[in-house]
Design an enzyme around this catalytic site. Structure first.
Site, PDB file in Angstrom:
ATOM      1  N   HIS A   3       0.822  -1.204   0.000  1.00  9.79           N
ATOM      2  CA  HIS A   3       0.000   0.000   0.000  1.00  9.79           C
ATOM      3  C   HIS A   3       0.862   1.263   0.000  1.00  9.79           C
ATOM      4  CE1 HIS A   3      -4.236   1.037   0.183  1.00  9.79           C
ATOM      5  NE2 HIS A   3      -3.944   2.074   0.920  1.00  9.79           N
ATOM      6  N   ASP A  11      -6.980   4.117   9.181  1.00 15.28           N
ATOM      7  CA  ASP A  11      -8.333   4.238   8.624  1.00 15.28           C
ATOM      8  C   ASP A  11      -8.718   3.024   7.780  1.00 15.28           C
ATOM      9  OD1 ASP A  11      -8.879   6.713   9.754  1.00 15.28           O
ATOM     10  OD2 ASP A  11      -8.046   7.834   8.077  1.00 15.28           O
ATOM     11  N   GLU A  63     -11.103  13.009  13.829  1.00 18.35           N
ATOM     12  CA  GLU A  63     -10.422  13.387  12.600  1.00 18.35           C
ATOM     13  C   GLU A  63     -11.121  14.598  11.998  1.00 18.35           C
ATOM     14  OE1 GLU A  63      -8.466   9.237  10.839  1.00 18.35           O
ATOM     15  OE2 GLU A  63      -9.861  10.396   9.607  1.00 18.35           O
TER      16      GLU A  63
END
Length: 567
Positions: free
Chosen positions: A120, A190, A322
């Site tokens: 990723h 997340d 957030e």
């Protein structure tokens, strides 16, 4: 356990094998598929299972890209390990080969090793070049699936419940296994479909970081294959220098094969809240007040025997915060946070964005350890009292704990179905000092971003408490100004078409140049630099220690070459 030493005859077999690998490099660079390597040399090699070391086009091509789809590097080979032992043997091989060349003043290229999880990364950080071998940790996950997460919940266990987790395990697997025992990790990212070893090699941040620290602040112990080919168990009390080096160490000191993750009681559900702001000062002031009031001490968080009804709300706590930015692009907002609000509010949100050009979304989650809805309603009312969001633009809903943590998965599956997941992702992630965040807003959000009008994907901006980060780790955060105990993370999580990422990259460069010209003291998270000098500036006071640790744990400088720190 230390890796076994190779006998001399074996060493020369290994040397022959590596030489044959390197001899294929020119073919890899110039042809669509690498030339075949003598099958007996690979498949019958006595130190790896049959077919474990791959040089075929399919395996090499798969390891040549990542989530960013910007950098492409083909390795010489890919290891499909069936056990940690395979990784130990490979690193030993590479170390012996490189040490032999070094001792004989050889001009041959060093053999490098890169661990790859879900890949990723967005700038080739998990890749190896044509003189390297990529270790496909997903193959190890397949070999050890259902055996790589061991949850221990016992009144006698210290410092409390924990999970022994393979470095190749995904965080979603850790969550599922832990919940069967009524517990869960405390700090998340997340997106849950990332490997444990991958996030711990960076830091691992999300909305829980203000309270619990990054994921690297919630690890008790690790097993690491160092760059010298040794499998070492490390913790704050045993091999501590390795332990803190590896956490946030960008894969430079070893490959994480096991981590002991702190757990605590899992909440029953989550009250999920979002509200909109038109004023940046009010937006940041509310965030800072909330994370200061609701950040519990490190001691309290690790005392897992505490009763979970310590809050006035009766088993409630603000556990996630957030923020994000919504920018006027001349049409209806496609921002994933705007879809949280009722469809009946869509027109009002469009009007608010058009009026202010830039608005801000504050997102909160209240964990509930009780089924008492009245207490939850009262806690939410108390929490929102005094906040300066735009009246009428606050919305909440109750979801399960799993649905909240796994909230990004639905968006991923939708993008995959539309062919929009495997596209370039020119991300830019920054840590910004609290004292400069208003200047960042005016110079970046309200100038560069609006002027260029190329921003796609979420733009995150939220604060974290400095005292939740351990200075002994390799992770880098902004230098502390006097009495400044908070800094912000800003994430431009861009996605683009195959031909459009360059203009987004130009915006990224302008943002970085603006920060440097203004002397903000910004640090990149998931950083990417081209030279050792740039990395030295990035690490600042930590650079000397970082180099010393590299010399101790990877003296041949062969691990994680895609970071381009020492290679």
């Amino acid at each position: 356990m230390a890796a076994e030493s190779f006998t001399m005859p074996t060493y020369f077999i290994v040397l022959l094998f590596i030489t044959r690998l390197i001899s294929t490099l020119q073919g890899i660079k110039t042809s669509k598929s690498p030339p075949a390597v003598d099958p007996p040399l690979l498949d019958n090699h006595r130190h790896f299972p049959v077919g474990a070391l791959r040089t075929d086009a399919t395996a090499v091509s798969a390891a040549a890209t990542d989530y960013g789809h910007i950098i492409h590097r083909r390795p010489a080979a890919v290891l499909h390990p069936s056990s940690v032992d395979d990784i130990v043997k490979l690193v030993n091989l590479a170390y012996d080969y490189n040490a032999h060349n070094h001792n004989n003043n050889s001009t041959s290229a060093s053999l490098t090793v890169a661990a790859r999880g879900r890949s990723h990364s967005v700038r080739g950080q998990a890749m190896a070049a044509a003189n390297g071998v990529v270790v496909d940790m997903m193959r190890l996950r397949s070999a050890r699936f259902n055996k790589n997460v061991n949850v221990v919940v016992s009144s006698s266990s210290k410092p409390g419940p924990y999970a022994d987790v393979g470095g190749e395990a995904l965080w979603i697997n850790v969550l599922e296994a832990a919940l069967r025992h009524g517990v869960a990790p405390v700090s998340w990212t997340d997106y849950l479909y990332l490997t444990v070893g991958g996030t711990l090699s960076n830091a691992g941040i999300s909305g829980q970081t203000f309270r619990h620290g990054p994921q690297i602040s919630n690890v008790h112990e690790m097993d690491v294959v160092t760059g010298t080919g040794k499998l070492v168990t490390c913790s704050p009390s045993t091999n501590a220098n390795l332990f803190y080096a590896v956490l946030g160490g960008l894969g430079q000191f070893g490959i994480i094969t096991r981590a002991r993750i702190a757990l605590r009681s899992a909440p029953k559900k989550v009250r999920w809240v979002r509200m909109l702001y038109s004023d940046f000062s009010a937006f940041t002031s509310d965030q800072e007040r909330l994370i200061t009031v609701h950040a519990s001490s490190r001691k309290q968080e690790h005392d897992t025997s505490e009763v979970r009804n310590h809050n006035d709300g009766g088993g409630l706590e603000l556990d996630y915060l957030e923020g994000s930015v919504m920018v006027d692009r001349g049409g209806p907002p496609s921002h994933w946070r705007s879809s949280f609000f009722p469809t009946s509010d869509a027109h009002r949100i469009v009007s608010l964005v058009a009026q202010h050009r830039v608005i801000y979304c504050l997102e909160l989650a209240i964990n509930s350890y009780t089924t008492n809805h009245h207490h939850l309603d009262m806690e939410l009312e108390r929490l929102l009292h005094g906040l300066s969001y735009v009246p009428g633009f606050a919305h909440s809903k109750d979801v399960s704990y799993v649905d909240f943590l796994d909230r990004v998965r639905g968006g991923e599956l939708e993008l995959q179905s539309r062919g929009l997941w495997e596209v370039p992702h020119p991300w830019l992630n920054l840590f910004v000092p609290k004292s400069r965040i208003a200047e960042f807003d005016s110079g970046v959000f309200k100038d560069i971003v609006l002027r260029r009008n190329v921003t796609t994907g979420p733009v995150l901006v939220y604060p974290m408490n400095r005292n939740k980060w351990d200075e002994r780790t390799s992770a880098v955060i902004p230098a502390a100004a006097e009495e400044e105990d908070v800094f912000y993370t800003v994430g431009f999580l861009h996605s683009s078409g195959q031909e459009g990422w360059e203009e987004v990259e130009e915006q990224n460069r302008e943002i970085v140049e603006f920060c440097e010209r203004s002397g903000m003291g910004v640090k990149q998270y998931l950083a990417h630099y081209a030279t050792t000098e740039e990395w030295a500036r990035h690490f600042g006071p930590k650079w000397t220690r970082f180099r010393h640790r590299k010399s101790e744990f990877d003296p041949m400088k062969m691990l994680s070459p895609g970071q381009r720190i020492f290679n």
